[in-house]
Enzyme design. Sequence first.
Site, PDB file in Angstrom:
ATOM      1  N   SER A   1       0.843  -1.182   0.000  1.00 49.25           N
ATOM      2  CA  SER A   1       0.000   0.000   0.000  1.00 49.25           C
ATOM      3  C   SER A   1       0.890   1.249   0.000  1.00 49.25           C
ATOM      4  O   SER A   1       1.678   1.439  -0.927  1.00 49.25           O
ATOM      5  CB  SER A   1      -0.960  -0.030   1.187  1.00 49.25           C
ATOM      6  OG  SER A   1      -1.942   0.965   1.075  1.00 49.25           O
TER       7      SER A   1
ATOM      8  N   ASP B   1      -9.363  -5.245  -4.658  1.00 51.79           N
ATOM      9  CA  ASP B   1      -8.949  -4.073  -3.887  1.00 51.79           C
ATOM     10  C   ASP B   1      -9.642  -2.819  -4.420  1.00 51.79           C
ATOM     11  O   ASP B   1      -9.538  -2.507  -5.599  1.00 51.79           O
ATOM     12  CB  ASP B   1      -7.432  -3.919  -3.985  1.00 51.79           C
ATOM     13  CG  ASP B   1      -6.855  -2.885  -3.046  1.00 51.79           C
ATOM     14  OD1 ASP B   1      -7.629  -2.158  -2.397  1.00 51.79           O
ATOM     15  OD2 ASP B   1      -5.624  -2.808  -2.962  1.00 51.79           O
TER      16      ASP B   1
ATOM     17  N   HIS C   1      -7.601  -5.433  -0.435  1.00 54.77           N
ATOM     18  CA  HIS C   1      -6.388  -4.672  -0.143  1.00 54.77           C
ATOM     19  C   HIS C   1      -5.418  -5.401   0.793  1.00 54.77           C
ATOM     20  O   HIS C   1      -4.206  -5.310   0.624  1.00 54.77           O
ATOM     21  CB  HIS C   1      -6.784  -3.317   0.450  1.00 54.77           C
ATOM     22  CG  HIS C   1      -5.647  -2.369   0.575  1.00 54.77           C
ATOM     23  ND1 HIS C   1      -4.965  -1.875  -0.517  1.00 54.77           N
ATOM     24  CD2 HIS C   1      -5.064  -1.806   1.656  1.00 54.77           C
ATOM     25  CE1 HIS C   1      -4.014  -1.064  -0.117  1.00 54.77           C
ATOM     26  NE2 HIS C   1      -4.048  -0.999   1.199  1.00 54.77           N
TER      27      HIS C   1
END
Length: 172
Positions: free
Chosen positions: A23, A115, A147
């Site tokens: 991320s 995601d 995610h």
Amino acid sequence: AATRIVTESGSVDPDRVGICGGSHGGFLAGHCIGQFPDIFKVAATRNPVMNISSMVTATDIPDWCYIEALGIGHYNFSDFLTPTKKELDTMWEKSPIAHIENATAPTLIGLGMRDRRVPPSQGIEYYHALRSKKVPTKLLVYEDCDHAIDGVASEADFWINTKKWFDEHLRP
């Protein structure tokens, strides 16, 4: 700076430095391999942000895109507006993709295809950009993950592949 200090001290082999992040950590890893290719010899990312300008209208966190690229005060939380050309240009300039010409580290990219936070297109775009430069790159796709990529099998697969990737590209 910290990585340079430990490699210059002799505590760490400068030819065996890798980076891993997911991320926002993947965003930072992408910046590092593009801006410091002499330091980072291999990378692994999961659901990385690689191009803020192509993410801003496809994510559930457009506020992050504005604040990361333009700073606090540039996002209207009550009324989302399409970014201007100038804002999109700045978002691109603040993204790892802006430094792709310098990236040489073999890069593993893991993507949760469900995601909504960081669209899988982010990693796919970077994957193709690296491949176009002939940088060794591998894409891991987890169809049923979002995610977090936190299913037992998918998370294990990602970390096993990360270990193998680092072993393959950071040989003694």
